[in-house]
Design a protein around this motif. Structure first.
Motif, PDB file in Angstrom:
ATOM      1  N   LYS A 253       0.835  -1.211   0.000  1.00 39.00           N
ATOM      2  CA  LYS A 253       0.000   0.000   0.000  1.00 39.00           C
ATOM      3  C   LYS A 253       0.869   1.260   0.000  1.00 39.00           C
ATOM      4  N   LYS A 254       1.970   1.236   0.743  1.00 34.15           N
ATOM      5  CA  LYS A 254       2.887   2.382   0.752  1.00 34.15           C
ATOM      6  C   LYS A 254       3.552   2.542  -0.615  1.00 34.15           C
ATOM      7  N   PHE A 255       3.904   1.423  -1.224  1.00 33.15           N
ATOM      8  CA  PHE A 255       4.460   1.458  -2.577  1.00 33.15           C
ATOM      9  C   PHE A 255       3.476   2.120  -3.537  1.00 33.15           C
ATOM     10  N   SER A 256       2.235   1.690  -3.488  1.00 35.00           N
ATOM     11  CA  SER A 256       1.207   2.248  -4.372  1.00 35.00           C
ATOM     12  C   SER A 256       1.018   3.739  -4.120  1.00 35.00           C
ATOM     13  N   LYS A 257       1.033   4.144  -2.860  1.00 34.51           N
ATOM     14  CA  LYS A 257       0.872   5.559  -2.516  1.00 34.51           C
ATOM     15  C   LYS A 257       2.043   6.375  -3.047  1.00 34.51           C
ATOM     16  N   ASN A 258       3.274   5.868  -2.854  1.00 32.00           N
ATOM     17  CA  ASN A 258       4.449   6.601  -3.325  1.00 32.00           C
ATOM     18  C   ASN A 258       4.503   6.676  -4.849  1.00 32.00           C
ATOM     19  N   LEU A 259       4.064   5.624  -5.525  1.00 32.78           N
ATOM     20  CA  LEU A 259       4.145   5.580  -6.977  1.00 32.78           C
ATOM     21  C   LEU A 259       3.001   6.329  -7.647  1.00 32.78           C
ATOM     22  N   PHE A 260       1.778   6.051  -7.208  1.00 32.91           N
ATOM     23  CA  PHE A 260       0.589   6.578  -7.879  1.00 32.91           C
ATOM     24  C   PHE A 260      -0.128   7.688  -7.110  1.00 32.91           C
ATOM     25  N   GLY A 261       0.263   7.884  -5.840  1.00 33.05           N
ATOM     26  CA  GLY A 261      -0.495   8.824  -5.012  1.00 33.05           C
ATOM     27  C   GLY A 261      -1.787   8.234  -4.505  1.00 33.05           C
ATOM     28  N   ASP A 262      -1.965   6.934  -4.658  1.00 29.95           N
ATOM     29  CA  ASP A 262      -3.197   6.241  -4.272  1.00 29.95           C
ATOM     30  C   ASP A 262      -2.798   4.857  -3.785  1.00 29.95           C
ATOM     31  N   GLU A 263      -3.053   4.555  -2.526  1.00 26.86           N
ATOM     32  CA  GLU A 263      -2.580   3.300  -1.950  1.00 26.86           C
ATOM     33  C   GLU A 263      -3.308   2.068  -2.492  1.00 26.86           C
ATOM     34  N   ASN A 264      -4.368   2.265  -3.253  1.00 28.49           N
ATOM     35  CA  ASN A 264      -5.127   1.133  -3.776  1.00 28.49           C
ATOM     36  C   ASN A 264      -4.985   0.950  -5.289  1.00 28.49           C
ATOM     37  N   LYS A 265      -4.155   1.748  -5.941  1.00 24.91           N
ATOM     38  CA  LYS A 265      -4.106   1.710  -7.402  1.00 24.91           C
ATOM     39  C   LYS A 265      -3.173   0.634  -7.951  1.00 24.91           C
ATOM     40  N   ALA A 266      -2.072   0.355  -7.301  1.00 25.86           N
ATOM     41  CA  ALA A 266      -1.111  -0.613  -7.833  1.00 25.86           C
ATOM     42  C   ALA A 266      -1.706  -2.014  -7.846  1.00 25.86           C
ATOM     43  N   ASN A 267      -1.424  -2.742  -8.914  1.00 24.52           N
ATOM     44  CA  ASN A 267      -1.916  -4.105  -9.107  1.00 24.52           C
ATOM     45  C   ASN A 267      -0.762  -5.071  -8.854  1.00 24.52           C
ATOM     46  N   PRO A 268      -0.864  -5.952  -7.850  1.00 22.90           N
ATOM     47  CA  PRO A 268       0.281  -6.826  -7.543  1.00 22.90           C
ATOM     48  C   PRO A 268       0.709  -7.703  -8.710  1.00 22.90           C
ATOM     49  N   TYR A 269      -0.213  -8.037  -9.615  1.00 21.18           N
ATOM     50  CA  TYR A 269       0.153  -8.882 -10.747  1.00 21.18           C
ATOM     51  C   TYR A 269       1.007  -8.156 -11.786  1.00 21.18           C
ATOM     52  N   HIS A 270       1.207  -6.865 -11.634  1.00 27.89           N
ATOM     53  CA  HIS A 270       2.096  -6.128 -12.533  1.00 27.89           C
ATOM     54  C   HIS A 270       3.551  -6.188 -12.088  1.00 27.89           C
ATOM     55  N   TYR A 271       3.831  -6.865 -10.959  1.00 31.09           N
ATOM     56  CA  TYR A 271       5.176  -6.862 -10.384  1.00 31.09           C
ATOM     57  C   TYR A 271       5.635  -8.293 -10.098  1.00 31.09           C
ATOM     58  N   GLY A 272       6.954  -8.489 -10.165  1.00 30.95           N
ATOM     59  CA  GLY A 272       7.536  -9.812 -10.030  1.00 30.95           C
ATOM     60  C   GLY A 272       7.933 -10.377 -11.379  1.00 30.95           C
ATOM     61  N   HIS A 273       8.227  -9.494 -12.323  1.00 29.67           N
ATOM     62  CA  HIS A 273       8.509  -9.890 -13.699  1.00 29.67           C
ATOM     63  C   HIS A 273       9.937  -9.497 -14.098  1.00 29.67           C
ATOM     64  N   LEU A 274      10.223  -9.534 -15.406  1.00 32.49           N
ATOM     65  CA  LEU A 274      11.564  -9.252 -15.902  1.00 32.49           C
ATOM     66  C   LEU A 274      11.552  -7.992 -16.763  1.00 32.49           C
ATOM     67  N   PRO A 275      12.063  -6.862 -16.263  1.00 31.32           N
ATOM     68  CA  PRO A 275      12.207  -5.664 -17.090  1.00 31.32           C
ATOM     69  C   PRO A 275      13.467  -5.751 -17.951  1.00 31.32           C
ATOM     70  N   GLU A 276      13.405  -5.118 -19.120  1.00 32.42           N
ATOM     71  CA  GLU A 276      14.541  -5.072 -20.042  1.00 32.42           C
ATOM     72  C   GLU A 276      14.747  -3.632 -20.493  1.00 32.42           C
ATOM     73  N   VAL A 277      15.975  -3.124 -20.335  1.00 30.17           N
ATOM     74  CA  VAL A 277      16.298  -1.740 -20.683  1.00 30.17           C
ATOM     75  C   VAL A 277      17.173  -1.721 -21.922  1.00 30.17           C
ATOM     76  N   THR A 278      16.768  -0.904 -22.892  1.00 27.74           N
ATOM     77  CA  THR A 278      17.554  -0.675 -24.100  1.00 27.74           C
ATOM     78  C   THR A 278      18.201   0.702 -24.006  1.00 27.74           C
ATOM     79  N   VAL A 279      19.523   0.756 -24.189  1.00 33.49           N
ATOM     80  CA  VAL A 279      20.253   2.022 -24.160  1.00 33.49           C
ATOM     81  C   VAL A 279      20.302   2.588 -25.571  1.00 33.49           C
ATOM     82  N   HIS A 280      20.078   3.896 -25.691  1.00 37.55           N
ATOM     83  CA  HIS A 280      20.081   4.569 -26.987  1.00 37.55           C
ATOM     84  C   HIS A 280      21.364   5.369 -27.173  1.00 37.55           C
ATOM     85  N   PRO A 281      21.737   5.661 -28.408  1.00 33.38           N
ATOM     86  CA  PRO A 281      23.025   6.338 -28.668  1.00 33.38           C
ATOM     87  C   PRO A 281      23.186   7.680 -27.970  1.00 33.38           C
ATOM     88  N   ASP A 282      22.069   8.339 -27.623  1.00 31.54           N
ATOM     89  CA  ASP A 282      22.167   9.634 -26.961  1.00 31.54           C
ATOM     90  C   ASP A 282      22.307   9.520 -25.446  1.00 31.54           C
TER      91      ASP A 282
END
Length: 653
Positions: A253-282
């Protein structure tokens, strides 16, 4: 980089002169063990060895209170000569410093932002509000691009991606850390543009870019990371929030509040996955999140040389060993997920032959398909989970992070369960869910061996422990808190437990103990594990050219955590770096060559994170030194191992 405090400069930034070419002499036997059978040419690289530094002692308290390097890297050539480099540590910055944004301005390093890229503010002390920044930098990737466009580069542009796991406490000094604030802030991730001096290989920071994570719902507890074979940064989201009991999780709930400003907005199924970052020439970066590699406690994954097979540890009690095989090379957006079943003979004895691994197919899916399920399904749509025995034989008893659950899958929800309730579903299909905190995973391509770190060998792995399941095939008679490293034999031509072919030549088929820590009664310094052996391994990276397994510790048993180098041919273990007392070694990345120069990246987290009995003999002396070095313990370092006058090279100079 702005000036570091006095003690950090004294130990972290001292560079000693590189030794001249020397005759191999007494090292000839060691070199012969490493040399290829073909006759070497004079300028041919043959092997790398490291001298081992002693563990710092309280007589030199300053060395215990900062990053200390006392190791030499020796590069051996075909003409029987050796080039020796006395190593040292060079931070790019300590978190909380103002660093260049590449536009002529400054940005706060390690800083937290909400979903709208607005600063998240620490308001714990009235009148002293400030943007929150992390003291826990973690996974780091160093890479180059063919046509960079960043301004103010005098040599060549090199890029690093660094992620930040959490922050330990607020300005008021609340001892938040893992027990009270872990997971309450959305993890930042940044791209660093580094100017590589072409005369000596040294790296200097010229631009810091904070990656916008709004498109992936923000990031949850990013820990270890790896560089993909196609030059992207593979991040992690560990300790996935338990959707079945999310109302019991005050952090979310604190995570959701800090991220969205709403402690009930974050969906737990959106987390626990694999992010991938692509670096650009700039020097900027973009991010996507893959939802089809299982919702587990992702730590540090490894993609195999086929650019399709992915091995994944699971930083979890009652965790599993997972494998994903992508449909297409260099594309993790769709594929098949597997989990291991361990055969007879599992042992923590390095002399034992090991145990067979069999693979259970959990399902096939695309990331887009699973994200749609995450968007629309509630936990109760997938399964029913309770923590008290319902006295109903249609429920299956299993363990989630050491806690008994009784689970009943809803009809037709196998696919959703496989990818969104992966831990529970893996239990239901009979996987070996008994590993305790399997963390970093890496690969030795030449020998077709993968390595995995078990930070601890305890809890769910120990016979008759309340979380132990004898059906898992994972059983030891006595806990080893100091943990160990396991090696997995890789091969092709395999079939899963249903008899279907597995489309990979890089499937783990056997696992055995490689290096095991040694618990001890507290020594004179307070160590609870033998300081001359690894303890609580976490980050692992293998260098193909150096034939070296690098090991970073996250230890509750060593007073100072260490970075080790283990040569897989000579079986020699060398301590090459010591972290500030109470700090975890993190951000490990071994790079054989970028523009001819060799790098070992390393960060640390939470210096002075004191732990009862372990630090009782040193805390009073070291606490004021660490506070002076690292911004009253609010900061930590991001950097790399270097040498003087030039960065190491494996090629003949």
């Amino acid at each position: 980089m702005s000036d570091l405090p006095h003690l950090a400069r004294r130990h972290a930034l001292k560079f000693l002169a590189s030794a001249p070419l020397l005759p191999l002499g007494a090292s000839s036997a060691l070199l012969a063990a490493c040399r290829t059978p073909n006759k070497s040419t004079a300028a041919e690289y043959v092997a790398t060895t490291f001298t081992s530094m002693p563990a710092p002692m309280l007589a030199d308290a300053a060395a215990m209170a900062t990053t200390t390097v006392g190791s030499t890297l020796n590069v051996h050539y075909g003409d029987q000569s050796t080039r020796s480099y006395q190593l040292a540590y060079q931070p790019f910055f300590i978190t909380g410093e103002q660093v260049p944004d590449g536009k002529g301005g400054k940005i706060l390093s390690g800083a937290y932002f909400d979903i709208n890229n607005k600063a998240i503010i620490d308001r714990s002390i009235a009148g002293k509000e400030r943007q929150i920044f992390s003291d826990a930098p973690d996974g780091t990737s160093l890479l180059s691009l063919p046509n960079p466009t960043v301004d103010n580069i005098k040599g060549k542009a090199v890029f690093a991606v660094v992620q930040f796991e959490y922050t330990s406490r607020d300005q008021l000094g609340a001892a938040s850390g893992r027990n009270n604030a872990y997971g309450t802030l959305p993890s930042p991730i940044a791209v660093l543009t580094l100017d590589q001096d072409q005369d000596n290989g040294k790296l200097s920071l010229v631009k810091y870019h904070n990656v916008d994570t709004a498109s992936v719902h923000g990031l949850w507890i990013t820990c270890g990371a790896s560089l993909s074979p196609w030059n992207t940064h593979l991040s992690s989201e560990e300790y996935e929030p338990d959707a079945q009991f999310i109302s019991e999780n005050p952090f979310f709930k604190k995570f959701s509040k800090n991220l969205f400003g709403d402690e009930n907005k974050a969906n737990p199924y959106h987390y626990g996955h694999l992010p991938e970052v692509t670096v650009h020439p700039d020097g900027s970066g973009s991010i996507k999140k893959h939802y089809c590699l299982g919702r587990i406690s992702h730590e540090l994954i490894q993609v195999m040389p086929d650019h399709r097979t992915v091995l994944m540890g699971d930083d979890y009690t009652n965790g599993g060993f997972f494998m994903f095989i992508a449909d297409k090379e260099k594309d993790l957006s769709a594929g098949t997920l597997y989990v291991a079943k361990v055969g007879a003979g599992f042992s923590i004895d390095p002399a034992a032959p090991g145990a067979a691994l069999h693979w259970i197919k959990l399902g096939h899916a695309s990331s887009a398909e699973i994200e749609r399920l995450a968007d629309t399904l509630k936990p109760s749509d997938i399964m029913r989970s309770v923590k008290t025995d319902p006295a109903d034989v249609s429920y299956t008893k299993l363990y989630m992070d050491g806690i008994a659950n009784w689970v009943k899958l809803k009809p037709g929800m196998e696919r959703a369960a496989a990818f969104l309730e992966t831990h529970r579903y893996a239990n239901l299909v009979g996987a070996s869910m008994g590993f305790s905190k399997m963390e970093g995973t890496t690969v030795n391509i030449k020998d077709k061996i993968a390595y995995s770190a078990l930070q601890n060998i305890q809890g769910s792995m120990v016979k008759n422990n309340p979380a132990w399941n004898p059906a898992s095939g994972i059983t030891v008679d006595k806990a080893i808190v100091a943990g160990g490293i396991f090696a997995h034999k890789l091969t092709g031509g395999q079939r899963d437990t249903s008899g279907a072919a597995i489309a990979s030549e890089w499937v783990p088929v056997q696992t055995r103990a490689l290096l095991i820590g040694e618990d001890i009664a507290a020594d004179a310094l307070g160590n609870l594990a033998n300081p001359d052996k690894i303890a609580n391994p976490d980050n692992l990276k293998f260098s193909e050219k150096m034939r070296t397994l690098f090991i970073g510790e996250d230890s509750s048993t060593h007073v100072n955590n260490f970075l080790w180098a283990y040569n897989v041919d000579t079986k020699k273990l060398a301590r090459i770096m010591s972290m500030p007392s109470g700090a975890e070694a993190s951000g490990l990345h071994a790079v054989d060559e970028i523009n001819g120069w060799t790098y070992i990246m390393s960060n640390f987290q939470h210096a002075g994170d004191w732990s009862g009995k372990l630090h009782s003999k040193v805390k009073a002396t070291l606490d004021p030194l660490i506070k002076a070095n690292y911004n009253n313990r609010f900061s930590a370092a991001v950097g790399y191992l270097t040498a003087d006058p030039a960065q190491p090279k494996l090629s003949k100079i």
